[in-house]
Scaffold this motif. Structure first.
Motif, PDB file in Angstrom:
ATOM      1  N   MET A   1       0.844  -1.218   0.000  1.00  0.00           N
ATOM      2  CA  MET A   1       0.000   0.000   0.000  1.00  0.00           C
ATOM      3  C   MET A   1       0.871   1.257   0.000  1.00  0.00           C
ATOM      4  N   SER A   2       0.622   2.177  -0.915  1.00  0.00           N
ATOM      5  CA  SER A   2       1.371   3.428  -0.931  1.00  0.00           C
ATOM      6  C   SER A   2       0.881   4.274   0.239  1.00  0.00           C
ATOM      7  N   SER A   3       1.792   5.115   0.760  1.00  0.00           N
ATOM      8  CA  SER A   3       1.322   5.947   1.866  1.00  0.00           C
ATOM      9  C   SER A   3       1.147   7.392   1.407  1.00  0.00           C
ATOM     10  N   ILE A   4       0.224   8.077   2.088  1.00  0.00           N
ATOM     11  CA  ILE A   4      -0.098   9.457   1.731  1.00  0.00           C
ATOM     12  C   ILE A   4       0.977  10.354   2.313  1.00  0.00           C
ATOM     13  N   ASN A   5       1.512  11.236   1.487  1.00  0.00           N
ATOM     14  CA  ASN A   5       2.514  12.187   1.975  1.00  0.00           C
ATOM     15  C   ASN A   5       1.905  13.588   1.956  1.00  0.00           C
ATOM     16  N   VAL A   6       1.876  14.250   3.117  1.00  0.00           N
ATOM     17  CA  VAL A   6       1.393  15.630   3.178  1.00  0.00           C
ATOM     18  C   VAL A   6       2.612  16.528   3.351  1.00  0.00           C
ATOM     19  N   ARG A   7       2.714  17.544   2.496  1.00  0.00           N
ATOM     20  CA  ARG A   7       3.867  18.465   2.575  1.00  0.00           C
ATOM     21  C   ARG A   7       3.452  19.853   2.122  1.00  0.00           C
ATOM     22  N   PRO A   8       4.245  20.885   2.483  1.00  0.00           N
ATOM     23  CA  PRO A   8       3.936  22.228   1.987  1.00  0.00           C
ATOM     24  C   PRO A   8       4.069  22.259   0.465  1.00  0.00           C
ATOM     25  N   TYR A   9       3.221  23.028  -0.210  1.00  0.00           N
ATOM     26  CA  TYR A   9       3.399  23.160  -1.659  1.00  0.00           C
ATOM     27  C   TYR A   9       4.198  24.413  -1.986  1.00  0.00           C
ATOM     28  N   THR A  10       4.796  24.394  -3.194  1.00  0.00           N
ATOM     29  CA  THR A  10       5.553  25.541  -3.683  1.00  0.00           C
ATOM     30  C   THR A  10       4.986  25.908  -5.067  1.00  0.00           C
ATOM     31  N   VAL A  44       2.205  30.903  -0.950  1.00  0.00           N
ATOM     32  CA  VAL A  44       3.490  30.399  -0.447  1.00  0.00           C
ATOM     33  C   VAL A  44       4.382  31.523   0.071  1.00  0.00           C
ATOM     34  N   THR A  45       4.126  32.747  -0.359  1.00  0.00           N
ATOM     35  CA  THR A  45       4.929  33.848   0.178  1.00  0.00           C
ATOM     36  C   THR A  45       4.275  34.474   1.416  1.00  0.00           C
ATOM     37  N   THR A  46       2.938  34.477   1.483  1.00  0.00           N
ATOM     38  CA  THR A  46       2.251  35.135   2.595  1.00  0.00           C
ATOM     39  C   THR A  46       2.207  34.248   3.846  1.00  0.00           C
ATOM     40  N   PHE A  47       1.864  32.959   3.670  1.00  0.00           N
ATOM     41  CA  PHE A  47       1.743  32.070   4.831  1.00  0.00           C
ATOM     42  C   PHE A  47       2.052  30.634   4.397  1.00  0.00           C
ATOM     43  N   PRO A  48       3.333  30.304   4.226  1.00  0.00           N
ATOM     44  CA  PRO A  48       3.697  28.978   3.704  1.00  0.00           C
ATOM     45  C   PRO A  48       3.189  27.821   4.570  1.00  0.00           C
ATOM     46  N   GLY A  50       0.409  27.447   5.752  1.00  0.00           N
ATOM     47  CA  GLY A  50      -0.997  27.161   5.419  1.00  0.00           C
ATOM     48  C   GLY A  50      -1.164  26.514   4.061  1.00  0.00           C
ATOM     49  N   ALA A  51      -0.071  26.348   3.322  1.00  0.00           N
ATOM     50  CA  ALA A  51      -0.158  25.833   1.951  1.00  0.00           C
ATOM     51  C   ALA A  51       0.255  24.358   1.932  1.00  0.00           C
ATOM     52  N   LEU A  52      -0.730  23.459   1.906  1.00  0.00           N
ATOM     53  CA  LEU A  52      -0.435  22.027   2.017  1.00  0.00           C
ATOM     54  C   LEU A  52      -0.974  21.250   0.829  1.00  0.00           C
ATOM     55  N   LEU A  53      -0.224  20.233   0.415  1.00  0.00           N
ATOM     56  CA  LEU A  53      -0.760  19.297  -0.568  1.00  0.00           C
ATOM     57  C   LEU A  53      -0.564  17.883  -0.066  1.00  0.00           C
ATOM     58  N   ALA A  54      -1.342  16.968  -0.667  1.00  0.00           N
ATOM     59  CA  ALA A  54      -1.184  15.548  -0.362  1.00  0.00           C
ATOM     60  C   ALA A  54      -0.796  14.859  -1.652  1.00  0.00           C
ATOM     61  N   GLU A  55       0.177  13.925  -1.561  1.00  0.00           N
ATOM     62  CA  GLU A  55       0.559  13.174  -2.762  1.00  0.00           C
ATOM     63  C   GLU A  55       0.597  11.680  -2.468  1.00  0.00           C
ATOM     64  N   LEU A  56       0.357  10.949  -3.527  1.00  0.00           N
ATOM     65  CA  LEU A  56       0.374   9.493  -3.458  1.00  0.00           C
ATOM     66  C   LEU A  56       1.206   9.065  -4.662  1.00  0.00           C
ATOM     67  N   SER A  63      -5.340  19.082  -1.941  1.00  0.00           N
ATOM     68  CA  SER A  63      -4.695  20.269  -1.371  1.00  0.00           C
ATOM     69  C   SER A  63      -5.590  20.919  -0.337  1.00  0.00           C
ATOM     70  N   ALA A  64      -4.961  21.690   0.526  1.00  0.00           N
ATOM     71  CA  ALA A  64      -5.675  22.388   1.601  1.00  0.00           C
ATOM     72  C   ALA A  64      -4.900  23.671   1.889  1.00  0.00           C
ATOM     73  N   THR A  65      -5.570  24.800   1.740  1.00  0.00           N
ATOM     74  CA  THR A  65      -4.909  26.094   1.922  1.00  0.00           C
ATOM     75  C   THR A  65      -5.578  26.845   3.066  1.00  0.00           C
ATOM     76  N   SER A  66      -4.782  27.474   3.914  1.00  0.00           N
ATOM     77  CA  SER A  66      -5.323  28.188   5.076  1.00  0.00           C
ATOM     78  C   SER A  66      -4.568  29.492   5.305  1.00  0.00           C
ATOM     79  N   LEU A  67      -5.157  30.348   6.136  1.00  0.00           N
ATOM     80  CA  LEU A  67      -4.504  31.585   6.560  1.00  0.00           C
ATOM     81  C   LEU A  67      -4.859  31.820   8.019  1.00  0.00           C
ATOM     82  N   LEU A  68      -4.301  32.859   8.607  1.00  0.00           N
ATOM     83  CA  LEU A  68      -4.615  33.182  10.006  1.00  0.00           C
ATOM     84  C   LEU A  68      -5.567  34.377  10.055  1.00  0.00           C
ATOM     85  N   ILE A  69      -6.574  34.258  10.920  1.00  0.00           N
ATOM     86  CA  ILE A  69      -7.497  35.383  11.132  1.00  0.00           C
ATOM     87  C   ILE A  69      -7.770  35.496  12.636  1.00  0.00           C
TER      88      ILE A  69
END
Ligand SMILES: CC(C)(COP(=O)(O)OP(=O)(O)OC[C@H]1O[C@@H](n2cnc3c(N)ncnc32)[C@H](O)[C@@H]1OP(=O)(O)O)[C@@H](O)C(=O)NCCC(=O)NCCS
Length: 206
Positions: A1-10, A44-48, A50-56, A63-69
Motif C-alpha cells: 500500500m502506498s502511503s499518503i505524503n502531506v507536505r507544503p506546496y511551492t 506560499v509567500t504570505t503564509f507557507p 498554510g499551503a499544504l498538498l497531499a501526494e500518493l 490540497s488544503a490552503t489556510s490563513l490566520l485570522i
C-alpha cells in the motif's frame, strides 16, 4: 500500500494543484475560482505553513490552503476572508484562528483518507502555533437535492443527525468540526445554493 505524503506546496507544484482543482470542482462550479499561478505564489509567500498538498506515488491528489485570522463571530463571504483567493489582505500573522479556504481531493482518490490526512496536518498546525481553533466555511454540495423541502438550517441538522449524507459537511463532522452558523452568499456555488456552514475545531491542547 502506498502511503499518503502531506507536505507544503511551492510554486513548482502549480500544474498538479490546478489538475486537482479542475477535477474536484467541475462545472457548475465557476472555473474562475480555480487557483491561478499568482494566487499560489501569494499563498506560499504570505503564509507557507498554510499551503499544504497531499501526494500518493508522487502524484498530487489533494490540497488544503489556510490563513490566520482573528475570529469576531461575524458572518463573512469567501471573497472577504480569502482576499479573493490571494490571502494577502486578509491574513493576520497575529491571528488566533487557522481558517481553511480550500480543501479538495481528486474524485478517483476519494474515500482513501486523503482529506483526513490533510486535516490531521491542519490540526497539527493549530497545536504547533498555539492557536485557539481551526475554522472553515464548509460547502454543502448536496443541499440542492433537498432545498425544495428543507430550509438550510433543517438540512444542516439532518446532516448532523446522520439522516442525510453531505459530501463535504459529513466529512467535516467526522473530523470533529462543529457548526457555528450558516452563512448565505458565501461563494458562487450552485450546488450549495451559495450557502456555507462555518465549522470549528477547538485546539485540544489548550
Ligand atoms: C470533501 C473531500 C475533500 C473529502 O475527501 P476524501 O479524501 O474523500 O476524504 P476521506 O477519504 O478522508 O474521508 C471521506 C469520507 O467519505 C466517505 N467515502 C467513502 N468512499 C468515498 C468516495 N468514493 N467518495 C467520496 N466519499 C467517500 C467515507 O465515509 C469517508 O469517511 P471515513 O473516514 O469514515 O471512511 C472531497 O469529497 C472533495 O474534494 N470534495 C469536493 C471539493 C469540495 O467541495 N471541497 C470542500 C470545500 S469546503
Amino acid at each position: 500500500m502506498s502511503s499518503i505524503n502531506v507536505r507544503p506546496y511551492t510554486l513548482d507544484d502549480f500544474e498538479g494543484l490546478l489538475d486537482v482543482q479542475k477535477e474536484a470542482f467541475p462545472p457548475p462550479f465557476p472555473e474562475d475560482l480555480w487557483w491561478s499561478r499568482d494566487q499560489i505564489k501569494a499563498h506560499v509567500t504570505t503564509f507557507p505553513e498554510g499551503a499544504l498538498l497531499a501526494e500518493l506515488d508522487n502524484v498530487v491528489v489533494g490540497s488544503a490552503t489556510s490563513l490566520l485570522i482573528t475570529y469576531d463571530g461575524k458572518p463573512h463571504t469567501w471573497e472577504e476572508v480569502a482576499d479573493d483567493g490571494y490571502i494577502q489582505k486578509s491574513h493576520n500573522p497575529a491571528g488566533d484562528s487557522l481558517y481553511g479556504i480550500d480543501l479538495c481531493v481528486r474524485p478517483s482518490y476519494r474515500g482513501k483518507g486523503i482529506a483526513g490526512a490533510l486535516y490531521e496536518a491542519r490540526k497539527e498546525t493549530v497545536r504547533k502555533l498555539g492557536l485557539k481553533r481551526f475554522m472553515a466555511g464548509c460547502r454543502i454540495p448536496n443541499y440542492h437535492e433537498y432545498a425544495k423541502h428543507l430550509d438550510v438550517d433543517s438540512y444542516v441538522k439532518a446532516v448532523e443527525k446522520g439522516e442525510i449524507k453531505d459530501l463535504v459537511l459529513t466529512f467535516m463532522l467526522k473530523q470533529g468540526l462543529r457548526p457555528l452558523q450558516v452563512m448565505s452568499n458565501y461563494l458562487e456555488d450552485e450546488e450549495s445554493l451559495d450557502y456555507a456552514v462555518l465549522v470549528e475545531w477547538r485546539n485540544d491542547q489548550l
